[in-house]
Design a protein around this motif. Structure first.
Motif, short mmCIF file in Angstrom:
data_model
loop_
_atom_site.label_atom_id
_atom_site.label_comp_id
_atom_site.label_asym_id
_atom_site.label_seq_id
_atom_site.Cartn_x
_atom_site.Cartn_y
_atom_site.Cartn_z
N LEU A 264 0.90 -1.13 0.11
CA LEU A 264 -0.15 0.00 -0.03
C LEU A 264 0.83 1.17 0.03
N ALA A 265 1.87 1.24 0.77
CA ALA A 265 3.02 2.48 0.54
C ALA A 265 3.39 2.63 -1.08
N VAL A 266 3.61 1.42 -1.42
CA VAL A 266 4.29 1.67 -2.66
C VAL A 266 3.30 2.38 -3.88
N LEU A 267 1.76 2.01 -3.46
CA LEU A 267 0.80 2.41 -4.44
C LEU A 267 0.51 3.74 -3.90
N ALA A 268 0.61 4.16 -2.84
CA ALA A 268 0.34 5.42 -2.21
C ALA A 268 1.58 6.59 -2.67
N GLU A 269 2.85 6.09 -2.78
CA GLU A 269 3.56 7.02 -3.50
C GLU A 269 3.54 7.13 -4.95
N GLN A 270 2.90 6.10 -5.60
CA GLN A 270 2.66 6.07 -7.12
C GLN A 270 1.47 6.92 -7.44
N PHE A 271 0.54 6.87 -6.61
CA PHE A 271 -0.79 7.40 -6.98
C PHE A 271 -1.28 8.51 -6.31
N GLY A 272 -0.59 9.45 -5.53
CA GLY A 272 -1.05 10.73 -5.15
C GLY A 272 -1.06 10.91 -3.61
N LEU A 273 -0.81 9.68 -2.83
CA LEU A 273 -0.84 10.04 -1.33
C LEU A 273 0.54 9.89 -0.77
N PRO A 274 1.70 10.39 -1.28
CA PRO A 274 2.85 10.11 -0.63
C PRO A 274 3.27 10.34 0.65
N GLU A 275 2.25 11.12 1.30
CA GLU A 275 2.33 11.53 2.91
C GLU A 275 1.97 10.38 3.66
N GLU A 276 1.15 9.31 3.13
CA GLU A 276 0.81 8.17 3.78
C GLU A 276 2.02 7.13 4.00
N ALA A 277 2.97 7.19 2.94
CA ALA A 277 3.93 6.04 2.79
C ALA A 277 4.49 5.70 4.12
N PRO A 278 5.24 6.97 4.88
CA PRO A 278 5.99 6.51 5.92
C PRO A 278 5.14 5.95 7.21
N GLN A 279 3.92 6.11 7.25
CA GLN A 279 3.26 5.44 8.32
C GLN A 279 2.93 3.94 8.10
N LEU A 280 2.60 3.94 6.90
CA LEU A 280 2.33 2.57 6.27
C LEU A 280 3.54 1.60 6.31
N ARG A 281 4.92 2.14 6.07
CA ARG A 281 6.12 1.44 6.15
C ARG A 281 6.52 1.21 7.58
N GLN A 282 5.96 2.02 8.51
CA GLN A 282 6.14 1.69 9.80
C GLN A 282 5.43 0.64 10.38
N TRP A 283 4.20 0.60 10.02
CA TRP A 283 3.24 -0.49 10.39
C TRP A 283 3.90 -1.83 9.88
N ALA A 284 4.31 -1.75 8.58
CA ALA A 284 4.80 -2.99 7.94
C ALA A 284 6.15 -3.33 8.93
N ARG A 285 7.01 -2.43 9.36
CA ARG A 285 8.13 -2.80 10.22
C ARG A 285 7.60 -3.56 11.41
N GLU A 286 6.74 -2.93 12.01
CA GLU A 286 6.04 -3.08 13.35
C GLU A 286 5.87 -4.70 13.39
N PHE A 287 4.70 -4.93 12.16
CA PHE A 287 4.32 -6.31 12.32
C PHE A 287 4.91 -7.32 11.82
N ARG A 288 6.17 -6.96 10.81
CA ARG A 288 7.17 -7.73 10.42
C ARG A 288 8.12 -8.29 11.86
N ASP A 289 8.22 -7.46 12.55
CA ASP A 289 9.11 -7.71 13.92
C ASP A 289 8.06 -8.47 14.63
N GLY A 290 6.75 -8.15 14.77
CA GLY A 290 5.79 -8.80 15.67
C GLY A 290 5.94 -10.19 15.14
N VAL A 291 5.76 -10.51 13.97
CA VAL A 291 5.75 -12.00 13.53
C VAL A 291 6.84 -12.90 13.80
#
Ligand code: 2M8
Length: 442
Positions: A264-291
Protein backbone atom coordinates in the motif's frame (compact mmCIF):
# COMPACT_ATOMS: atom_id res chain seq x y z
CA UNK A 1 -19.85 -25.26 -15.94
CA UNK A 2 -18.41 -28.71 -15.47
CA UNK A 3 -18.32 -29.77 -19.11
CA UNK A 4 -18.22 -33.46 -19.69
CA UNK A 5 -14.59 -34.42 -19.88
CA UNK A 6 -12.55 -34.96 -16.76
CA UNK A 7 -9.73 -34.67 -16.23
CA UNK A 8 -8.78 -31.60 -18.21
CA UNK A 9 -6.31 -32.35 -21.01
CA UNK A 10 -4.56 -29.09 -21.80
CA UNK A 11 -3.60 -25.88 -20.02
CA UNK A 12 -5.70 -23.94 -22.55
CA UNK A 13 -8.71 -25.97 -21.48
CA UNK A 14 -7.90 -25.37 -17.80
CA UNK A 15 -7.86 -21.62 -18.45
CA UNK A 16 -11.08 -21.66 -20.36
CA UNK A 17 -12.83 -23.73 -17.68
CA UNK A 18 -11.54 -21.39 -14.96
CA UNK A 19 -12.95 -18.40 -16.84
CA UNK A 20 -16.26 -20.26 -17.18
CA UNK A 21 -16.37 -20.84 -13.41
CA UNK A 22 -15.88 -17.14 -12.68
CA UNK A 23 -18.45 -16.16 -15.30
CA UNK A 24 -20.98 -18.63 -13.90
CA UNK A 25 -20.45 -17.36 -10.33
CA UNK A 26 -20.82 -13.72 -11.47
CA UNK A 27 -24.27 -12.49 -10.46
CA UNK A 28 -23.66 -9.03 -11.90
CA UNK A 29 -22.97 -7.12 -8.71
CA UNK A 30 -20.37 -9.61 -7.48
CA UNK A 31 -18.66 -12.90 -8.19
CA UNK A 32 -19.96 -15.07 -5.37
CA UNK A 33 -17.35 -17.11 -3.49
CA UNK A 34 -18.93 -20.38 -4.66
CA UNK A 35 -22.12 -21.19 -6.56
CA UNK A 36 -24.05 -22.98 -3.88
CA UNK A 37 -22.28 -23.07 -0.52
CA UNK A 38 -21.20 -19.39 -0.50
CA UNK A 39 -23.63 -17.21 -2.52
CA UNK A 40 -22.14 -13.90 -1.28
CA UNK A 41 -18.94 -11.86 -1.47
CA UNK A 42 -16.21 -12.72 1.05
CA UNK A 43 -13.59 -10.08 1.68
CA UNK A 44 -10.36 -11.98 1.04
CA UNK A 45 -11.95 -14.18 -1.62
CA UNK A 46 -12.91 -11.00 -3.51
CA UNK A 47 -9.29 -9.82 -3.51
CA UNK A 48 -8.04 -13.12 -4.96
CA UNK A 49 -10.96 -13.27 -7.37
CA UNK A 50 -10.14 -9.75 -8.56
CA UNK A 51 -6.56 -10.62 -9.39
CA UNK A 52 -7.74 -13.70 -11.30
CA UNK A 53 -10.37 -11.65 -13.11
CA UNK A 54 -7.76 -9.09 -14.10
CA UNK A 55 -6.22 -11.69 -16.43
CA UNK A 56 -9.51 -11.53 -18.33
CA UNK A 57 -10.76 -7.97 -17.73
CA UNK A 58 -9.14 -5.28 -15.63
CA UNK A 59 -12.42 -3.37 -15.61
CA UNK A 60 -14.35 -6.31 -14.16
CA UNK A 61 -11.61 -6.94 -11.60
CA UNK A 62 -11.76 -3.36 -10.33
CA UNK A 63 -15.54 -3.49 -10.19
CA UNK A 64 -15.21 -6.37 -7.74
CA UNK A 65 -12.95 -4.38 -5.42
CA UNK A 66 -15.20 -1.35 -5.80
CA UNK A 67 -18.19 -3.32 -4.59
CA UNK A 68 -16.26 -4.50 -1.56
CA UNK A 69 -14.97 -1.03 -0.70
CA UNK A 70 -18.50 0.36 -0.90
CA UNK A 71 -19.35 -1.87 2.08
CA UNK A 72 -16.62 -0.40 4.29
CA UNK A 73 -17.85 0.61 7.73
CA UNK A 74 -17.44 4.13 9.07
CA UNK A 75 -14.76 2.82 11.43
CA UNK A 76 -12.66 1.73 8.44
CA UNK A 77 -13.40 -1.99 8.83
CA UNK A 78 -14.03 -3.91 5.64
CA UNK A 79 -16.58 -6.61 6.54
CA UNK A 80 -15.85 -10.27 5.92
CA UNK A 81 -19.12 -10.89 4.04
CA UNK A 82 -21.09 -8.56 1.80
CA UNK A 83 -24.41 -10.30 1.32
CA UNK A 84 -26.15 -10.66 -2.02
CA UNK A 85 -29.89 -11.23 -2.15
CA UNK A 86 -29.41 -14.94 -2.80
CA UNK A 87 -30.88 -16.89 0.14
CA UNK A 88 -29.51 -20.07 1.67
CA UNK A 89 -26.41 -19.13 3.67
CA UNK A 90 -26.31 -19.18 7.44
CA UNK A 91 -25.63 -16.99 9.39
CA UNK A 92 -27.43 -14.45 7.19
CA UNK A 93 -27.55 -10.69 7.69
CA UNK A 94 -30.46 -10.92 10.15
CA UNK A 95 -28.62 -13.35 12.36
CA UNK A 96 -25.56 -11.09 12.27
CA UNK A 97 -27.66 -8.20 13.57
CA UNK A 98 -25.58 -5.58 11.78
CA UNK A 99 -28.46 -3.54 10.36
CA UNK A 100 -28.15 -0.03 11.67
CA UNK A 101 -24.46 -0.55 12.44
CA UNK A 102 -23.29 -1.26 8.89
CA UNK A 103 -23.53 1.67 6.46
CA UNK A 104 -26.99 2.50 5.12
CA UNK A 105 -27.97 0.09 2.36
CA UNK A 106 -25.11 -2.33 3.02
CA UNK A 107 -25.86 -5.88 4.12
CA UNK A 108 -22.77 -7.24 5.80
CA UNK A 109 -21.37 -9.36 8.58
CA UNK A 110 -19.70 -7.60 11.51
CA UNK A 111 -16.15 -9.02 11.49
CA UNK A 112 -13.15 -8.77 9.16
CA UNK A 113 -10.83 -11.09 7.23
CA UNK A 114 -7.12 -11.07 6.32
CA UNK A 115 -6.10 -7.85 4.51
CA UNK A 116 -4.71 -9.23 1.25
CA UNK A 117 -6.40 -6.45 -0.73
CA UNK A 118 -3.54 -3.98 -1.16
CA UNK A 119 -1.24 -6.80 -2.25
CA UNK A 120 -3.74 -7.96 -4.86
CA UNK A 121 -4.45 -4.40 -5.97
CA UNK A 122 -0.74 -3.84 -6.51
CA UNK A 123 -0.66 -6.99 -8.63
CA UNK A 124 -3.61 -5.79 -10.72
CA UNK A 125 -2.07 -2.34 -11.14
CA UNK A 126 1.20 -3.87 -12.34
CA UNK A 127 -0.63 -6.04 -14.84
CA UNK A 128 -2.74 -3.12 -16.08
CA UNK A 129 0.25 -0.79 -16.31
CA UNK A 130 2.16 -3.36 -18.36
CA UNK A 131 -0.83 -3.71 -20.68
CA UNK A 132 -1.07 0.09 -21.06
CA UNK A 133 -3.96 1.90 -22.76
CA UNK A 134 -7.42 1.72 -21.24
CA UNK A 135 -6.43 -0.90 -18.64
CA UNK A 136 -3.66 1.33 -17.30
CA UNK A 137 -5.97 4.33 -17.22
CA UNK A 138 -8.71 2.45 -15.36
CA UNK A 139 -6.28 1.04 -12.79
CA UNK A 140 -4.80 4.45 -12.12
CA UNK A 141 -8.21 6.11 -11.78
CA UNK A 142 -9.40 3.36 -9.46
CA UNK A 143 -6.30 3.42 -7.29
CA UNK A 144 -6.28 7.20 -6.91
CA UNK A 145 -9.96 7.18 -5.98
CA UNK A 146 -9.90 4.29 -3.52
CA UNK A 147 -6.49 4.72 -1.87
CA UNK A 148 -7.91 6.68 1.09
CA UNK A 149 -10.29 3.76 1.76
CA UNK A 150 -7.51 1.17 1.80
CA UNK A 151 -5.46 3.41 4.07
CA UNK A 152 -8.46 3.72 6.42
CA UNK A 153 -8.79 -0.05 6.42
CA UNK A 154 -5.16 -0.50 7.46
CA UNK A 155 -5.47 2.29 10.04
CA UNK A 156 -8.50 0.53 11.53
CA UNK A 157 -6.64 -2.78 11.73
CA UNK A 158 -3.67 -1.10 13.39
CA UNK A 159 -5.74 0.83 15.91
CA UNK A 160 -8.72 -1.45 16.67
CA UNK A 161 -6.83 -4.76 16.39
CA UNK A 162 -3.13 -4.09 16.63
CA UNK A 163 -2.48 -1.21 18.95
CA UNK A 164 -1.14 -3.15 21.94
CA UNK A 165 2.51 -2.97 20.92
CA UNK A 166 2.79 -6.70 20.14
CA UNK A 167 3.07 -6.15 16.40
CA UNK A 168 0.26 -8.68 16.01
CA UNK A 169 -3.41 -8.31 15.09
CA UNK A 170 -6.05 -9.68 17.44
CA UNK A 171 -9.03 -11.58 16.08
CA UNK A 172 -12.29 -12.14 17.96
CA UNK A 173 -13.57 -14.99 15.83
CA UNK A 174 -11.87 -17.86 14.00
CA UNK A 175 -13.77 -16.73 10.88
CA UNK A 176 -11.65 -13.59 10.88
CA UNK A 177 -8.53 -15.66 10.25
CA UNK A 178 -10.13 -17.25 7.19
CA UNK A 179 -8.95 -20.65 8.53
CA UNK A 180 -12.10 -21.23 10.56
CA UNK A 181 -11.58 -24.61 12.24
CA UNK A 182 -7.80 -24.84 12.07
CA UNK A 183 -6.39 -26.69 15.10
CA UNK A 184 -4.69 -23.35 15.83
CA UNK A 185 -7.98 -22.36 17.43
CA UNK A 186 -8.88 -25.54 19.32
CA UNK A 187 -7.40 -24.28 22.60
CA UNK A 188 -9.06 -20.84 22.50
CA UNK A 189 -12.38 -22.36 21.34
CA UNK A 190 -12.30 -24.94 24.14
CA UNK A 191 -12.73 -22.04 26.54
CA UNK A 192 -15.74 -20.54 24.71
CA UNK A 193 -18.86 -21.59 26.60
CA UNK A 194 -22.02 -20.79 24.62
CA UNK A 195 -24.77 -19.24 26.76
CA UNK A 196 -28.44 -18.74 25.88
CA UNK A 197 -29.02 -17.99 22.25
CA UNK A 198 -31.60 -18.33 19.50
CA UNK A 199 -31.61 -21.84 18.04
CA UNK A 200 -30.27 -22.15 14.51
CA UNK A 201 -30.14 -24.50 11.55
CA UNK A 202 -26.91 -24.85 9.61
CA UNK A 203 -27.11 -24.63 5.83
CA UNK A 204 -23.51 -25.60 5.00
CA UNK A 205 -24.12 -29.25 5.85
CA UNK A 206 -27.11 -29.33 3.48
CA UNK A 207 -24.70 -28.47 0.68
CA UNK A 208 -21.57 -30.38 1.62
CA UNK A 209 -23.39 -33.60 2.35
CA UNK A 210 -20.30 -35.44 3.62
CA UNK A 211 -20.37 -33.68 6.98
CA UNK A 212 -16.91 -34.90 7.89
CA UNK A 213 -15.55 -32.26 5.47
CA UNK A 214 -17.05 -29.39 7.52
CA UNK A 215 -16.72 -28.13 11.12
CA UNK A 216 -18.75 -29.98 13.79
CA UNK A 217 -22.07 -28.79 15.31
CA UNK A 218 -20.25 -28.11 18.56
CA UNK A 219 -17.86 -25.82 16.71
CA UNK A 220 -20.78 -24.03 15.03
CA UNK A 221 -22.41 -23.44 18.40
CA UNK A 222 -19.28 -21.60 19.49
CA UNK A 223 -19.05 -19.68 16.20
CA UNK A 224 -22.61 -18.43 16.68
CA UNK A 225 -22.09 -17.61 20.32
CA UNK A 226 -19.22 -15.28 19.39
CA UNK A 227 -21.47 -13.56 16.85
CA UNK A 228 -23.99 -13.10 19.66
CA UNK A 229 -21.37 -11.63 21.98
CA UNK A 230 -20.40 -9.02 19.39
CA UNK A 231 -23.97 -8.18 18.47
CA UNK A 232 -24.77 -7.65 22.17
CA UNK A 233 -22.32 -4.75 22.28
CA UNK A 234 -23.36 -3.41 18.91
CA UNK A 235 -20.04 -4.42 17.29
CA UNK A 236 -18.41 -1.58 19.20
CA UNK A 237 -14.63 -1.98 18.76
CA UNK A 238 -13.94 -0.36 22.09
CA UNK A 239 -16.10 -2.86 23.98
CA UNK A 240 -14.98 -6.09 22.32
CA UNK A 241 -11.84 -6.64 24.47
CA UNK A 242 -13.98 -6.69 27.62
CA UNK A 243 -16.66 -9.08 26.36
CA UNK A 244 -15.25 -11.50 23.84
CA UNK A 245 -14.51 -15.02 25.04
CA UNK A 246 -12.23 -15.69 22.04
CA UNK A 247 -9.20 -13.42 21.51
CA UNK A 248 -6.21 -14.58 19.53
CA UNK A 249 -3.20 -12.73 18.19
CA UNK A 250 -3.26 -14.13 14.66
CA UNK A 251 0.26 -14.51 13.30
CA UNK A 252 -0.67 -15.23 9.69
CA UNK A 253 -3.05 -12.31 9.42
CA UNK A 254 -0.37 -10.11 10.95
CA UNK A 255 2.14 -11.18 8.30
CA UNK A 256 -0.42 -10.45 5.58
CA UNK A 257 -0.93 -7.01 7.13
CA UNK A 258 2.81 -6.31 7.16
CA UNK A 259 3.23 -7.30 3.51
CA UNK A 260 0.10 -5.46 2.40
CA UNK A 261 1.10 -2.30 4.27
CA UNK A 262 4.34 -2.29 2.29
CA UNK A 263 2.40 -2.77 -0.96
CA UNK A 264 0.00 0.00 0.00
CA UNK A 265 2.94 2.33 0.68
CA UNK A 266 4.21 1.69 -2.85
CA UNK A 267 0.76 2.44 -4.31
CA UNK A 268 0.43 5.56 -2.14
CA UNK A 269 3.72 6.92 -3.48
CA UNK A 270 2.76 6.16 -7.04
CA UNK A 271 -0.80 7.42 -6.98
CA UNK A 272 -0.97 10.66 -5.12
CA UNK A 273 -0.81 9.95 -1.38
CA UNK A 274 2.95 9.96 -0.70
CA UNK A 275 2.40 11.51 2.74
CA UNK A 276 0.83 8.21 3.90
CA UNK A 277 3.79 6.06 2.89
CA UNK A 278 6.03 6.54 5.96
CA UNK A 279 3.23 5.53 8.35
CA UNK A 280 2.38 2.46 6.26
CA UNK A 281 6.05 1.44 6.15
CA UNK A 282 6.26 1.89 9.91
CA UNK A 283 3.32 -0.52 10.35
CA UNK A 284 4.97 -2.96 7.94
CA UNK A 285 8.13 -2.97 10.09
CA UNK A 286 6.24 -3.21 13.36
CA UNK A 287 4.21 -6.24 12.26
CA UNK A 288 7.10 -7.91 10.46
CA UNK A 289 9.02 -7.77 13.76
CA UNK A 290 5.93 -8.91 15.68
CA UNK A 291 5.64 -11.99 13.44
CA UNK A 292 9.37 -12.82 13.63
CA UNK A 293 9.22 -12.67 17.43
CA UNK A 294 6.62 -15.48 17.57
CA UNK A 295 8.88 -18.10 16.00
CA UNK A 296 9.43 -21.17 18.15
CA UNK A 297 13.19 -21.86 18.30
CA UNK A 298 12.55 -25.57 18.43
CA UNK A 299 10.11 -26.05 15.57
CA UNK A 300 11.06 -23.02 13.47
CA UNK A 301 7.36 -22.19 13.00
CA UNK A 302 5.61 -18.92 13.86
CA UNK A 303 2.90 -19.09 16.52
CA UNK A 304 -0.37 -17.42 17.44
CA UNK A 305 -1.01 -16.37 20.99
CA UNK A 306 -4.13 -16.78 23.08
CA UNK A 307 -4.69 -13.31 24.53
CA UNK A 308 -6.92 -14.54 27.36
CA UNK A 309 -4.49 -17.12 28.76
CA UNK A 310 -1.26 -15.59 27.49
CA UNK A 311 -0.27 -18.98 26.03
CA UNK A 312 1.48 -19.67 22.76
CA UNK A 313 -0.48 -21.84 20.36
CA UNK A 314 1.31 -25.02 19.36
CA UNK A 315 -0.18 -27.09 16.50
CA UNK A 316 1.93 -27.14 13.31
CA UNK A 317 -0.34 -25.44 10.77
CA UNK A 318 0.31 -23.56 7.54
CA UNK A 319 0.04 -20.33 9.56
CA UNK A 320 3.44 -21.25 10.99
CA UNK A 321 4.90 -20.10 7.66
CA UNK A 322 3.83 -16.50 8.25
CA UNK A 323 7.48 -15.35 7.97
CA UNK A 324 7.53 -16.53 4.34
CA UNK A 325 5.02 -13.72 3.77
CA UNK A 326 6.67 -10.96 5.75
CA UNK A 327 10.13 -11.53 7.18
CA UNK A 328 13.23 -9.57 6.24
CA UNK A 329 15.52 -11.90 8.22
CA UNK A 330 17.42 -14.07 5.73
CA UNK A 331 18.40 -16.75 8.28
CA UNK A 332 14.77 -17.13 9.37
CA UNK A 333 13.65 -17.28 5.74
CA UNK A 334 16.20 -20.00 4.96
CA UNK A 335 15.14 -22.05 7.96
CA UNK A 336 11.46 -21.72 7.08
CA UNK A 337 12.11 -22.81 3.49
CA UNK A 338 14.00 -25.83 4.69
CA UNK A 339 11.04 -26.84 6.87
CA UNK A 340 8.57 -26.02 4.07
CA UNK A 341 10.41 -28.39 1.74
CA UNK A 342 11.11 -31.00 4.40
CA UNK A 343 9.35 -34.32 5.20
CA UNK A 344 6.66 -32.76 7.42
CA UNK A 345 5.44 -30.47 4.65
CA UNK A 346 5.87 -30.39 0.86
CA UNK A 347 8.67 -32.98 0.98
CA UNK A 348 6.41 -35.71 2.42
CA UNK A 349 6.74 -38.50 -0.19
CA UNK A 350 3.15 -39.63 0.46
CA UNK A 351 1.69 -36.42 -0.98
CA UNK A 352 -0.19 -36.53 -4.28
CA UNK A 353 1.52 -33.23 -5.20
CA UNK A 354 4.35 -31.39 -3.41
CA UNK A 355 2.08 -28.67 -2.00
CA UNK A 356 1.63 -27.43 1.58
CA UNK A 357 -1.29 -28.95 3.50
CA UNK A 358 -3.19 -26.82 5.99
CA UNK A 359 -1.56 -28.76 8.84
CA UNK A 360 1.70 -30.68 8.78
CA UNK A 361 1.08 -34.10 7.23
CA UNK A 362 2.90 -35.71 10.17
CA UNK A 363 0.78 -33.92 12.80
CA UNK A 364 -1.20 -36.35 14.95
CA UNK A 365 -4.31 -34.18 14.66
CA UNK A 366 -4.24 -34.16 10.83
CA UNK A 367 -7.70 -34.72 9.31
CA UNK A 368 -6.91 -35.03 5.62
CA UNK A 369 -10.51 -34.49 4.46
CA UNK A 370 -11.66 -31.87 6.93
CA UNK A 371 -11.58 -28.24 5.84
CA UNK A 372 -8.72 -26.33 7.53
CA UNK A 373 -7.54 -29.39 9.50
CA UNK A 374 -5.42 -30.97 6.78
CA UNK A 375 -6.51 -30.47 3.17
CA UNK A 376 -4.44 -28.53 0.64
CA UNK A 377 -5.95 -25.15 -0.30
CA UNK A 378 -5.14 -23.97 -3.87
CA UNK A 379 -5.53 -20.32 -2.89
CA UNK A 380 -2.86 -20.69 -0.17
CA UNK A 381 -0.45 -22.36 -2.60
CA UNK A 382 -0.66 -19.39 -4.92
CA UNK A 383 -0.52 -16.73 -2.21
CA UNK A 384 2.64 -18.22 -0.66
CA UNK A 385 4.21 -18.66 -4.10
CA UNK A 386 3.35 -15.05 -4.93
CA UNK A 387 5.11 -13.91 -1.75
CA UNK A 388 8.20 -15.95 -2.66
CA UNK A 389 8.24 -14.58 -6.19
CA UNK A 390 8.08 -11.05 -4.79
CA UNK A 391 11.33 -11.84 -3.03
CA UNK A 392 12.83 -12.84 -6.37
CA UNK A 393 12.50 -16.61 -5.79
CA UNK A 394 11.35 -17.56 -9.27
CA UNK A 395 12.58 -21.13 -8.90
CA UNK A 396 10.21 -21.93 -6.04
CA UNK A 397 7.37 -20.04 -7.71
CA UNK A 398 7.76 -22.28 -10.74
CA UNK A 399 7.94 -25.45 -8.66
CA UNK A 400 4.73 -24.57 -6.84
CA UNK A 401 3.14 -23.51 -10.13
CA UNK A 402 3.90 -26.84 -11.76
CA UNK A 403 2.56 -28.84 -8.79
CA UNK A 404 -0.56 -26.66 -8.51
CA UNK A 405 -1.41 -26.89 -12.18
CA UNK A 406 -0.98 -30.65 -12.01
CA UNK A 407 -3.38 -30.70 -9.05
CA UNK A 408 -5.96 -28.51 -10.75
CA UNK A 409 -6.03 -30.56 -13.96
CA UNK A 410 -8.52 -32.93 -12.32
CA UNK A 411 -10.96 -30.22 -13.27
CA UNK A 412 -13.41 -29.49 -10.42
CA UNK A 413 -11.87 -26.29 -8.97
CA UNK A 414 -12.37 -27.69 -5.49
CA UNK A 415 -12.37 -25.48 -2.41
CA UNK A 416 -9.72 -27.81 -0.91
CA UNK A 417 -8.03 -31.11 -1.78
CA UNK A 418 -7.17 -34.32 0.04
CA UNK A 419 -3.36 -34.13 0.32
CA UNK A 420 -2.55 -37.80 -0.36
CA UNK A 421 -5.13 -38.69 -3.02
CA UNK A 422 -5.69 -35.31 -4.68
CA UNK A 423 -9.48 -35.68 -4.35
CA UNK A 424 -11.36 -32.35 -4.61
CA UNK A 425 -13.40 -31.58 -1.46
CA UNK A 426 -15.80 -29.00 -0.04
CA UNK A 427 -17.40 -26.80 -2.65
CA UNK A 428 -16.74 -27.43 -6.36
CA UNK A 429 -16.32 -24.48 -8.76
CA UNK A 430 -14.97 -22.35 -5.93
CA UNK A 431 -14.19 -18.87 -7.30
CA UNK A 432 -10.82 -18.28 -5.68
CA UNK A 433 -9.58 -21.66 -6.91
CA UNK A 434 -10.52 -20.70 -10.48
CA UNK A 435 -8.96 -17.26 -9.95
CA UNK A 436 -5.60 -18.65 -8.87
CA UNK A 437 -5.68 -21.13 -11.77
CA UNK A 438 -5.77 -18.06 -14.05
CA UNK A 439 -2.90 -16.50 -12.11
CA UNK A 440 -0.79 -19.65 -12.49
CA UNK A 441 -1.47 -19.59 -16.21
CA UNK A 442 -0.80 -15.85 -16.64
C1 2M8 B 1 -14.87 -20.24 4.67
O1 2M8 B 1 -15.52 -19.53 5.72
C2 2M8 B 1 -16.94 -19.25 5.82
C3 2M8 B 1 -17.15 -18.33 7.01
O2 2M8 B 1 -16.53 -17.10 6.79
C4 2M8 B 1 -17.82 -20.44 6.01
O3 2M8 B 1 -17.34 -21.57 6.20
O4 2M8 B 1 -19.05 -20.27 5.97
C5 2M8 B 1 -13.35 -20.02 4.86
O5 2M8 B 1 -12.61 -20.93 4.10
C6 2M8 B 1 -12.97 -18.58 4.51
O6 2M8 B 1 -11.58 -18.42 4.54
C7 2M8 B 1 -13.50 -18.20 3.14
O7 2M8 B 1 -13.25 -16.83 2.92
C8 2M8 B 1 -15.00 -18.49 3.00
C9 2M8 B 1 -15.51 -18.29 1.57
O8 2M8 B 1 -14.72 -19.00 0.65
O9 2M8 B 1 -15.29 -19.83 3.38
Amino acid sequence: NSGDSYPIRTLEELGSRARDVLAANDIGTMVTAAPNLYPHMWSWDAAFVATGLSTVSVARALQELDYLVAAQWKSGMIPHIVFSDVPGYFPDVDRWGTRGVAPEGVQSSGICQPPVHATMLRRIVERATAAGGEDARLAEEFTRRTLPHWVDWHAWLRSARGGDGSGLLTIYHGWESGMDNSPRFDGPYSRVQPGDMEPFVRTDTLKVTDHSQRPSDEEYGRYLWLVQQMADVGFDDARLPAVMSFQVRDVFMSAIFAAASEDLAVLAEQFGLPEEAPQLRQWAREFRDGVDATVDEETGLARDRDVLTGEWIGPPTIAGFAPLVSTADQALLDRQLEIFEGPDWTGDPRLAFPLPASTSTTYEGLKPRQYWRGPVWPVMNWYLAHCLRRRGDRKRYHQLCEASLAQLMEGHFGEYYEPFTGEPLGSMDQSWTAAVALEWLA
